[in-house]
Design a protein around this motif. Sequence first.
Motif: not given
Length: 182
Positions: A142, A145, A149-150
Motif C-alpha cells: 500500500l 501505491v 498515486h501522490e
Amino acid sequence: MLYRGKAKRNVHHSNPMAIRPILIYPDPHLRIQAQPVADFGPTVQILIEDLLETMYAADGLGLAATQLGDQNRVFVMDLSDLKQEPQVFINPVIFSRVGRQKRQEGCLSIPGAYEDVVRAARIHVRALDRSGQSVEKWAEGLEAVCIQHELDHLDGRLFIDHLSVLKRERLLKRFRAKRTSA
Ligand code: K1U
Ligand code: ZN
C-alpha cells in the motif's frame, strides 16, 4: 469549481494550520505539472502543515499539493494506525520500480469512486524532507501505491488515467450521476 469541505484556520493553535479545500475532478488545476521546491522557508512549511491537517481531516492516507491548487512538488502521507507518523516528500523521484501489483484505489479529488489499478509492486524513492535533507527508501504494498498515486498528482495525472477507456467512462458516469443527484 467544486470543493470538498470548507476552508478553516485554527487560530487558537500556536502554529496556525488550515484545513484547505480539496480540488474536485474535473478541476483543470488537477492537471498542472507541479514545480520543484528550492526554498524551504515559511511558505513551504505552512503548505506542509496545511497538507497534513487537510489529509487527516479528510481521512486520507496521502495528499499532494496539486490537490490544494498549489504548484509545489510536495506530498504528505501517513499510513500508521494512530495517524502519528506523518511523512513529507519534496521533489520526489522514483528511480527504481520492481514487479507489478493490482490494488483498489480511491482519490480525495474523485470522492466515492474506486477501481483496481496496476502499479509497480516495489519502488525506490528519493525525496527531500521538510528541512531539505535527502532521504531514500524502498516501499512496497500500500505504501508503494500511495507514493505512486501522490507522485502522479504532482505530474497532473489521476488514477483514472491508468484505466481502460471503458472502465474510466463507466466510473466517471457513476461519479457524475452521484454528484448531480447530491
Ligand atoms: O491522493 C489522494 O487522493 C489520497 C488517496 C491516496 C491513496 C492511498 C492509497 C491508495 C490509493 C490512493 C487516499 O487516501 S484514498 C482514501 C483512503 O483512505 C484509502 C485508500 C485505499 C485503501 C485504504 C484507504
Ligand atoms: Zn488522489
